[in-house]
Design a protein around this motif. Sequence first.
Motif, PDB file in Angstrom:
ATOM      1  N   PHE A 522       0.832  -1.203   0.000  1.00 57.59           N
ATOM      2  CA  PHE A 522       0.000   0.000   0.000  1.00 57.59           C
ATOM      3  C   PHE A 522       0.868   1.255   0.000  1.00 57.59           C
ATOM      4  O   PHE A 522       0.655   2.170  -0.819  1.00 57.59           O
ATOM      5  N   ILE A 523       1.858   1.338   0.887  1.00 58.76           N
ATOM      6  CA  ILE A 523       2.640   2.567   0.989  1.00 58.76           C
ATOM      7  C   ILE A 523       3.511   2.769  -0.249  1.00 58.76           C
ATOM      8  O   ILE A 523       3.701   3.907  -0.714  1.00 58.76           O
ATOM      9  N   VAL A 524       4.029   1.684  -0.848  1.00 60.21           N
ATOM     10  CA  VAL A 524       4.833   1.822  -2.064  1.00 60.21           C
ATOM     11  C   VAL A 524       3.973   2.333  -3.212  1.00 60.21           C
ATOM     12  O   VAL A 524       4.347   3.276  -3.931  1.00 60.21           O
ATOM     13  N   VAL A 525       2.796   1.729  -3.393  1.00 62.42           N
ATOM     14  CA  VAL A 525       1.889   2.167  -4.468  1.00 62.42           C
ATOM     15  C   VAL A 525       1.417   3.592  -4.208  1.00 62.42           C
ATOM     16  O   VAL A 525       1.339   4.421  -5.125  1.00 62.42           O
ATOM     17  N   ALA A 526       1.103   3.914  -2.949  1.00 60.43           N
ATOM     18  CA  ALA A 526       0.616   5.250  -2.606  1.00 60.43           C
ATOM     19  C   ALA A 526       1.661   6.322  -2.898  1.00 60.43           C
ATOM     20  O   ALA A 526       1.318   7.422  -3.339  1.00 60.43           O
ATOM     21  N   VAL A 527       2.915   6.021  -2.662  1.00 60.26           N
ATOM     22  CA  VAL A 527       3.974   6.986  -2.963  1.00 60.26           C
ATOM     23  C   VAL A 527       4.155   7.130  -4.468  1.00 60.26           C
ATOM     24  O   VAL A 527       4.205   8.245  -5.012  1.00 60.26           O
ATOM     25  N   LEU A 528       4.235   6.002  -5.174  1.00 54.97           N
ATOM     26  CA  LEU A 528       4.488   6.053  -6.611  1.00 54.97           C
ATOM     27  C   LEU A 528       3.314   6.645  -7.387  1.00 54.97           C
ATOM     28  O   LEU A 528       3.519   7.281  -8.424  1.00 54.97           O
ATOM     29  N   THR A 529       2.082   6.460  -6.897  1.00 57.71           N
ATOM     30  CA  THR A 529       0.932   6.971  -7.648  1.00 57.71           C
ATOM     31  C   THR A 529       0.915   8.489  -7.675  1.00 57.71           C
ATOM     32  O   THR A 529       0.239   9.095  -8.517  1.00 57.71           O
ATOM     33  N   ASN A 530       1.669   9.118  -6.763  1.00 58.44           N
ATOM     34  CA  ASN A 530       1.754  10.574  -6.766  1.00 58.44           C
ATOM     35  C   ASN A 530       2.770  11.101  -7.775  1.00 58.44           C
ATOM     36  O   ASN A 530       2.839  12.321  -7.991  1.00 58.44           O
ATOM     37  N   PHE A 531       3.548  10.184  -8.393  1.00 61.88           N
ATOM     38  CA  PHE A 531       4.542  10.608  -9.376  1.00 61.88           C
ATOM     39  C   PHE A 531       4.351   9.917 -10.722  1.00 61.88           C
ATOM     40  O   PHE A 531       4.694  10.478 -11.760  1.00 61.88           O
ATOM     41  N   LEU A 532       3.830   8.705 -10.722  1.00 65.02           N
ATOM     42  CA  LEU A 532       3.368   8.073 -11.953  1.00 65.02           C
ATOM     43  C   LEU A 532       1.873   8.374 -12.059  1.00 65.02           C
ATOM     44  O   LEU A 532       1.262   8.900 -11.143  1.00 65.02           O
ATOM     45  N   SER A 533       1.264   8.038 -13.161  1.00 65.10           N
ATOM     46  CA  SER A 533      -0.188   8.174 -13.217  1.00 65.10           C
ATOM     47  C   SER A 533      -0.821   7.048 -12.405  1.00 65.10           C
ATOM     48  O   SER A 533      -0.248   5.961 -12.266  1.00 65.10           O
ATOM     49  N   ASN A 534      -2.003   7.314 -11.838  1.00 64.71           N
ATOM     50  CA  ASN A 534      -2.650   6.259 -11.051  1.00 64.71           C
ATOM     51  C   ASN A 534      -3.043   5.070 -11.926  1.00 64.71           C
ATOM     52  O   ASN A 534      -3.092   3.942 -11.459  1.00 64.71           O
ATOM     53  N   SER A 535      -3.307   5.331 -13.192  1.00 67.69           N
ATOM     54  CA  SER A 535      -3.599   4.220 -14.107  1.00 67.69           C
ATOM     55  C   SER A 535      -2.372   3.338 -14.285  1.00 67.69           C
ATOM     56  O   SER A 535      -2.471   2.098 -14.296  1.00 67.69           O
ATOM     57  N   ALA A 536      -1.198   3.972 -14.406  1.00 66.82           N
ATOM     58  CA  ALA A 536       0.040   3.203 -14.582  1.00 66.82           C
ATOM     59  C   ALA A 536       0.330   2.352 -13.354  1.00 66.82           C
ATOM     60  O   ALA A 536       0.719   1.181 -13.480  1.00 66.82           O
ATOM     61  N   THR A 537       0.147   2.915 -12.169  1.00 71.13           N
ATOM     62  CA  THR A 537       0.425   2.140 -10.953  1.00 71.13           C
ATOM     63  C   THR A 537      -0.571   0.993 -10.802  1.00 71.13           C
ATOM     64  O   THR A 537      -0.215  -0.093 -10.343  1.00 71.13           O
ATOM     65  N   ALA A 538      -1.830   1.241 -11.186  1.00 68.19           N
ATOM     66  CA  ALA A 538      -2.828   0.172 -11.099  1.00 68.19           C
ATOM     67  C   ALA A 538      -2.472  -0.985 -12.028  1.00 68.19           C
ATOM     68  O   ALA A 538      -2.520  -2.162 -11.645  1.00 68.19           O
ATOM     69  N   ILE A 539      -2.100  -0.658 -13.256  1.00 71.10           N
ATOM     70  CA  ILE A 539      -1.753  -1.695 -14.237  1.00 71.10           C
ATOM     71  C   ILE A 539      -0.483  -2.433 -13.830  1.00 71.10           C
ATOM     72  O   ILE A 539      -0.364  -3.653 -13.978  1.00 71.10           O
ATOM     73  N   LEU A 540       0.482  -1.700 -13.282  1.00 72.23           N
ATOM     74  CA  LEU A 540       1.775  -2.282 -12.934  1.00 72.23           C
ATOM     75  C   LEU A 540       1.696  -3.163 -11.691  1.00 72.23           C
ATOM     76  O   LEU A 540       2.269  -4.254 -11.641  1.00 72.23           O
ATOM     77  N   PHE A 541       0.973  -2.703 -10.667  1.00 69.85           N
ATOM     78  CA  PHE A 541       1.035  -3.366  -9.372  1.00 69.85           C
ATOM     79  C   PHE A 541      -0.051  -4.419  -9.158  1.00 69.85           C
ATOM     80  O   PHE A 541       0.118  -5.289  -8.299  1.00 69.85           O
ATOM     81  N   ALA A 568      -3.658   3.198  -5.116  1.00 67.69           N
ATOM     82  CA  ALA A 568      -3.519   3.950  -6.363  1.00 67.69           C
ATOM     83  C   ALA A 568      -4.385   5.204  -6.367  1.00 67.69           C
ATOM     84  O   ALA A 568      -4.121   6.148  -7.118  1.00 67.69           O
ATOM     85  N   ASN A 569      -5.423   5.221  -5.525  1.00 65.41           N
ATOM     86  CA  ASN A 569      -6.281   6.416  -5.402  1.00 65.41           C
ATOM     87  C   ASN A 569      -5.781   7.388  -4.333  1.00 65.41           C
ATOM     88  O   ASN A 569      -6.383   8.447  -4.137  1.00 65.41           O
ATOM     89  N   THR A 570      -4.704   7.033  -3.638  1.00 63.00           N
ATOM     90  CA  THR A 570      -4.182   7.902  -2.578  1.00 63.00           C
ATOM     91  C   THR A 570      -3.236   8.933  -3.190  1.00 63.00           C
ATOM     92  O   THR A 570      -2.054   8.997  -2.845  1.00 63.00           O
ATOM     93  N   CYS A 571      -3.748   9.725  -4.098  1.00 63.72           N
ATOM     94  CA  CYS A 571      -2.913  10.651  -4.880  1.00 63.72           C
ATOM     95  C   CYS A 571      -3.159  12.085  -4.421  1.00 63.72           C
ATOM     96  O   CYS A 571      -3.719  12.898  -5.158  1.00 63.72           O
ATOM     97  N   PHE A 572      -2.747  12.382  -3.191  1.00 63.13           N
ATOM     98  CA  PHE A 572      -3.012  13.683  -2.593  1.00 63.13           C
ATOM     99  C   PHE A 572      -1.774  14.569  -2.497  1.00 63.13           C
ATOM    100  O   PHE A 572      -1.888  15.768  -2.260  1.00 63.13           O
ATOM    101  N   ALA A 573      -0.580  14.001  -2.644  1.00 64.60           N
ATOM    102  CA  ALA A 573       0.639  14.705  -2.244  1.00 64.60           C
ATOM    103  C   ALA A 573       1.306  15.519  -3.345  1.00 64.60           C
ATOM    104  O   ALA A 573       2.271  16.234  -3.070  1.00 64.60           O
ATOM    105  N   THR A 574       0.841  15.419  -4.588  1.00 68.21           N
ATOM    106  CA  THR A 574       1.430  16.214  -5.671  1.00 68.21           C
ATOM    107  C   THR A 574       0.331  16.664  -6.610  1.00 68.21           C
ATOM    108  O   THR A 574      -0.724  16.023  -6.711  1.00 68.21           O
ATOM    109  N   PRO A 575       0.543  17.757  -7.344  1.00 72.91           N
ATOM    110  CA  PRO A 575      -0.456  18.164  -8.345  1.00 72.91           C
ATOM    111  C   PRO A 575      -0.549  17.203  -9.515  1.00 72.91           C
ATOM    112  O   PRO A 575      -1.577  17.137 -10.185  1.00 72.91           O
ATOM    113  N   ILE A 576       0.529  16.444  -9.771  1.00 70.47           N
ATOM    114  CA  ILE A 576       0.515  15.511 -10.889  1.00 70.47           C
ATOM    115  C   ILE A 576      -0.079  14.161 -10.490  1.00 70.47           C
ATOM    116  O   ILE A 576      -0.203  13.270 -11.323  1.00 70.47           O
ATOM    117  N   GLY A 577      -0.458  14.025  -9.209  1.00 70.87           N
ATOM    118  CA  GLY A 577      -1.000  12.750  -8.762  1.00 70.87           C
ATOM    119  C   GLY A 577      -2.339  12.426  -9.386  1.00 70.87           C
ATOM    120  O   GLY A 577      -2.649  11.264  -9.642  1.00 70.87           O
TER     121      GLY A 577
END
Length: 623
Positions: A522-541, A568-577
């Motif tokens: 959860f924490i790895v996906v949550a961090v990466l989803t703020n820098f990759l697209s959430n769709s990319a993290t969902a497909i990858l993980f 993957a929906n925890t995209c609060f920490a960046t504007p690109i999340g």
Amino acid sequence: MSDLAAELAALGAWQMWVVLGGLVIAVGLFIWDRFPIEMVSAGIVALLLLFFNVFPVELAGHEDVNWSARMLAGFANPALFTILCLLIVGQGIFQTGAMEGPTQFLLSSYDQRPTLTLVTMFAFAFIVSAFINNTPVVVMFVPILVAIAHRMEQSPSKLLIPLSYVCILAGMTTLIGSSTNLLVAEQLRAISALDLNFFTPTGPGLYLAGVGLIYIVLILPRLLPDRATMETEIAGGAKGRQYIAQLEVTSDHPLVGKKPVMGMFQDLPDMTVRMIQRGEHALLPPFDQIELKAGDLVIVAATRQTLSNLFSKRADFMRGMLAASGPGENPTPGESLLMTEAVVAPGSRLTGRTIQQIGFRHATGCIVLGVQRRSRMIRSRMGEIRLEAGDTLLLFGSAESMRQLRADRDLLLMEWATQALADPRRATAARIIFGAVVVCAATSLLPIVVASFLGAVGMIAAGCLNTRQATRAIDMKVFLLIGSAIALGTALQDTGGAGLLASAVVSVFAPFGEVALMSALFIVVAVLTNFLSNSATAILFTPIAIGAAEQIGSDNTILFALTVLFAANTCFATPIGYQTNLLVMGPGHYRFSDYIRAGAPMVILFWLAFTIYISVLYAFGWA
């Protein structure tokens, strides 16, 4: 490390570590805020283009990869195109003042029940976002909340990030609330033949949303900036200064036939009617039995903000003002309309002459809305006031007329006091176009990228704004930020960096049990989803999570898939999340660091809340 991790490590070799290091540096530069975000974004793309053309990476199943096209593909991404088109649609709404009606209704409700009104608005946004794409929901509420913040004399930055977060929270409560949820469900079905039904995410989703809403109400307001806009500062500086203004009642004017109620005209809120000139007769207060007729001149005392609100909200008043202001070319619908102040200079040729004698509109292309003479209040027709050095004129005109006025030596144009005005003459067309975009996107009648593009073209074609205004609506900061983020995410995936991180988490935490593994995922996906697209993290993980469940012999494959879904929906920490974060970035005048400060604690809180949730499930045997 597993065979998969070793394979991924070999895939990108040293290039993977370079990209991972570049990601850390890029995030650091965004947070540092020492350099403009546009410069950092452009620099990232430039370095990636240079790096992959000099040191290309071999991709399985791909021969002769065009790395330039691959790194620049983000600038043609449909999500980016959608956001830019929606910015143009939003600018059309602003230029015409099309949201003034709903805003006035909500403001009147806010005055009576402020807390209930805001709670109702955010509750409505939450409910709707659970069942439709939340992007049009944010688009619908942004102009309303900006206007409400302005009228409340608060910064929009206090309201817009909460709006984005509320819509993101709602999106994780149903299967169709977010495209991320659908991608996870599709991956789960393809790999394990298991299905997520419509309400599978609802229970844990509502629990996490509840935690998030508590954070938004109690903690988030303390972390958000109070960033005043130039418009707010100008309005605040002009508050209370009274101008003498004149409204000429033409034959089709909205004031024809109006009578005062207890001496006040309801169509002229917050204005003091000082005199009504009817032919040769001056009618003074109280105006008990007077009915306004065509040809009357209504002399009022009003603040700049009151006059601005009147002409921005009421197309009939603007048309009447243009018709009564003498000969001159009227601004065309879609042309930029400005209000500003100018001071009569010492030794000016205007001194001692009236506005009528000067032929002000014919000479300058601008209309004098009001005259303010130090602290003295005048009771006479505005056209009969002889100007004196130091008089302040409140001017209305097109942007081109204002530019020409800068060279006038008789007037000192106060550029800092220039304010854009909405042109309500195309408000109905703007509302129809905006409504059509929201309905088409919300009902999936058209893909949102198609609906937003048609809406942007429609705004220009209908005269709600011109091409120059549409171009200015495209925020270069948003454009470069999204394009560079997508390029960085592509590089991370192509070199195997993202896959290596995921596989390493599985290898390290699998021996500690399912709860520890899901928490780490959860924490790895949550961090990466703020820098990759959430769709990319969902497909990858999703495949990695399902594979991990199979490797440790778990019967809770669906719970592993839900871990990826919520993370993957925890995209609060960046504007690109998430794209709603980007949509509010411009109107809220946010910086990259604002999202880190406001959203990073929420990511940590979500991780802890989810860990507690799965721990309780396993402790009571519900998993």
